[in-house]
Enzyme design. Structure first.
Site, mmCIF file in Angstrom:
data_model
loop_
_atom_site.group_PDB
_atom_site.id
_atom_site.type_symbol
_atom_site.label_atom_id
_atom_site.label_comp_id
_atom_site.label_asym_id
_atom_site.label_seq_id
_atom_site.Cartn_x
_atom_site.Cartn_y
_atom_site.Cartn_z
ATOM 1 N N ARG A 179 -10.433 -11.099 2.105
ATOM 2 C CA ARG A 179 -11.512 -12.327 0.717
ATOM 3 C C ARG A 179 -10.526 -14.253 1.421
ATOM 4 O O ARG A 179 -11.573 -15.129 1.359
ATOM 5 C CB ARG A 179 -10.916 -11.741 -0.549
ATOM 6 C CG ARG A 179 -10.747 -11.569 -1.151
ATOM 7 C CD ARG A 179 -11.040 -10.935 -2.960
ATOM 8 N NE ARG A 179 -11.167 -9.640 -2.518
ATOM 9 C CZ ARG A 179 -11.336 -8.314 -3.059
ATOM 10 N NH1 ARG A 179 -11.678 -8.998 -4.242
ATOM 11 N NH2 ARG A 179 -11.348 -7.125 -2.826
ATOM 12 N N LYS A 210 0.996 -0.835 -0.439
ATOM 13 C CA LYS A 210 -0.135 0.013 -0.189
ATOM 14 C C LYS A 210 0.526 1.184 -0.011
ATOM 15 O O LYS A 210 2.332 1.160 0.617
ATOM 16 C CB LYS A 210 -1.422 0.143 1.081
ATOM 17 C CG LYS A 210 -1.608 -1.123 1.614
ATOM 18 C CD LYS A 210 -2.849 -0.781 2.489
ATOM 19 C CE LYS A 210 -3.744 -1.246 2.736
ATOM 20 N NZ LYS A 210 -5.200 -1.616 1.500
#
Ligand code: BES
Ligand code: MN
Ligand code: ZN
Length: 494
Positions: A351, A277
């Site tokens: 996920r 990130k």
């Protein structure tokens, strides 16, 4: 904080600081009007003088009263009479607690059950008073000295004889839910170097030790290996902290009644992995365990409420960091379900740990499964920071959750997971890709999850925009603990 119901009439009541409500256009609540006569028209005078108009969230501290049993009054504006919504009631309560804190008293009384609130009874109001006050006095102190500690220790809710029994129930519910929210906020605000997967697991074990109907089991990486959780383990391989799968079990219902399973994403820090990130604001990814912290908070609330339900709380917990052993874009892993997944972006890790947990949940033969996750930045783009995103494969479950959110003022907005979106998750090399491109990111993330939740009624709540506040007032909100507690209360009452 100590919360209680006060049933002495206003002219007998002893109080260091008493809160009473007023409306716009010089309208007084019943309590304000009775105090106004008690104090020789003082309240009316202050309003005529323009010191307070009664607009929603206006407050006025009256420090100096004629000798008597009441030392201070706080007038709280609720807006136009007959038009006070539940949201506005909560908003004015939040303003009121600020003024009470500024007054530095140890104990306060709250005569605000008599405000007319659209669709709300004394039970709802008493509960909100406790929830909003407890939120207002919350102060993070785990790693920072608090110089100006808030002295408020006691809050009593003034109730008439006819309000008393509903108010008692509301207060009890409010205390249970507020303590759940408090735990969630505390864990969420802790830094990633303190709140690791191991720490979170210890917290769950200690919570289970506090309640007879609650037990906790921790699955270690070796257990997950044996279960074939290749997707979950691929995320934790990039971290030096061992992953944990926290399994809380609350047995409040019949032995044979199917449990409600709640799952919370527990990434104690998400740097993105090899798909790193950007640095700006990355500290906020300590909050990537807010779903998991909510599971602990909800289970705490359910235990304190002594709900006649069976509830299973699952928290897959890991870090997501760049490392020589970390997932690389293009890697393919095999999930516990047998489905293979091509990891096109290692930052879509939530996920990957949730899908194996959804598969694991089948072993409980669940009535419903509800997961909560700070899953996608795209959810914030779509909905802002007002409602959490709701996705699910069952309309009844989704509607029940929407209604619960409305009652609890912890809002949801439903989003589609139509089959058309599956196109975006196709991979040339695996059964599924872990990202679906730039369009509809919160939806494709949910569609990914739905592929692992086909065998039961399931809902997913994306709390990326609602679990914490960013900016100067940065801090955890405790959402969606109030919403899920309301859902469980509703389920327990049918
Ligand atoms: N934990 C983040 C989602 C997130 C981002 C929550 C910002 C709150 C604020 C999640 O693991 C993530 O990184 N998602 C990616 C998905 C993308 C790579 C498809 C995202 O949202 O950018
Ligand atoms: Mn991520
Ligand atoms: Zn994440």
């Amino acid at each position: 904080m100590d919360y209680s119901i006060e049933s002495s009439p206003l002219d007998k009541l002893q109080s260091d600081c008493l809160l009473v409500g007023i409306y716009e256009n010089q309208q007084l609540s019943a309590s304000a009007s009775s105090l106004d006569s008690q104090f020789g028209g003082l309240i009316g005078k202050l309003i005529s003088r323009g010191d307070i108009k009664g607009k929603n969230s206006e407050t006025l501290l009256i420090n100096n009263l004629p000798d008597g049993n009441i030392e201070r009054l706080v007038l709280v504006g609720f807006g136009e009479r007959g038009k006070v919504s539940r949201k506005q009631y909560r908003k004015a309560l939040a303003a009121a607690i600020k003024t009470v804190k500024d007054s530095k008293v140890n104990a306060a009384g709250c005569a605000l059950l008599d405000i007319d609130v659209d669709g709300a009874d004394s039970q709802w109001k008493a509960r909100q008073i406790v929830e909003v006050f407890n939120d207002g006095v919350y102060q993070y102190s785990a790693t920072k000295k608090v110089d100006d500690k808030n002295p408020l220790q006691k809050l009593s809710i003034v109730a008439t004889d006819s309000q008393k029994s509903l108010a008692e129930t509301g207060l009890q519910q409010g205390v249970a839910i507020a303590l759940g929210i408090e735990l969630t906020k505390h864990l969420a605000d802790l830094p990633g170097n303190v709140c690791t997967p191991t720490f979170l697991a210890e917290q769950a074990l200690s919570l289970a030790g506090q309640h007879a109907k609650l037990s906790c089991e921790i699955l270690e990486e070796s257990d997950m290996e044996a279960l074939g959780m290749g997707s979950f383990l691929s995320v934790s391989r990039g971290s030096r902290q061992p992953a944990k799968l926290i399994c809380l079990n609350y047995q409040g219902g019949d032995a044979n009644s199917k449990p409600i399973v709640i799952i919370g994403k527990g990434l104690t820090f998400d740097a993105g992995g090899i798909s790193l990130k950007p640095g700006l604001g990355m500290d906020e990814m300590k909050y990537d365990m807010c779903g998991g912290a909510s599971v602990l908070g909800i289970v705490r609330a359910a235990s304190l409420l002594n709900l006649k339900l069976n509830i299973v709380g699952l928290v897959p917990s890991s870090e997501n960091l760049p490392d020589g052993a970390a997932n690389k874009p293009g890697d393919i892993v095999t999930s516990m379900s047998g489905k293979t997944i091509e990891i096109l972006n290692t930052d879509a890790e939530g996920r990957l740990i949730l899908c194996d947990t959804l598969t694991y949940a089948k072993k409980y033969n669940p009535d419903v499964v509800i997961d909560m996750a700070t899953l996608t930045g795209a959810c914030i783009v779509a909905l802002g920071r007002v409602p959490s995103g709701l996705f699910g494969n069952d309309d009844k479950l989704c509607n029940d959750l929407l209604v619960s959110g409305d009652t609890a003022c912890d809002l949801l907005w439903r989003m589609p997971i139509w089959e058309e979106y599956q196109e975006q998750l196709k991979s040339n090399f695996a059964d599924l890709a872990n990202i679906g491109g730039p369009d509809g990111g919160s939806i494709t993330a949910s569609v990914f999850l739905s592929k692992f939740a086909e065998e039961y009624r399931w809902a997913h709540i994306d709390i990326a925009g609602t679990a914490w506040r960013t900016g100067a007032n940065k801090g955890a909100t405790g959402r969606p603990v109030a919403l899920l507690s309301q859902y469980l209360l509703n389920r327990a009452s049918v």
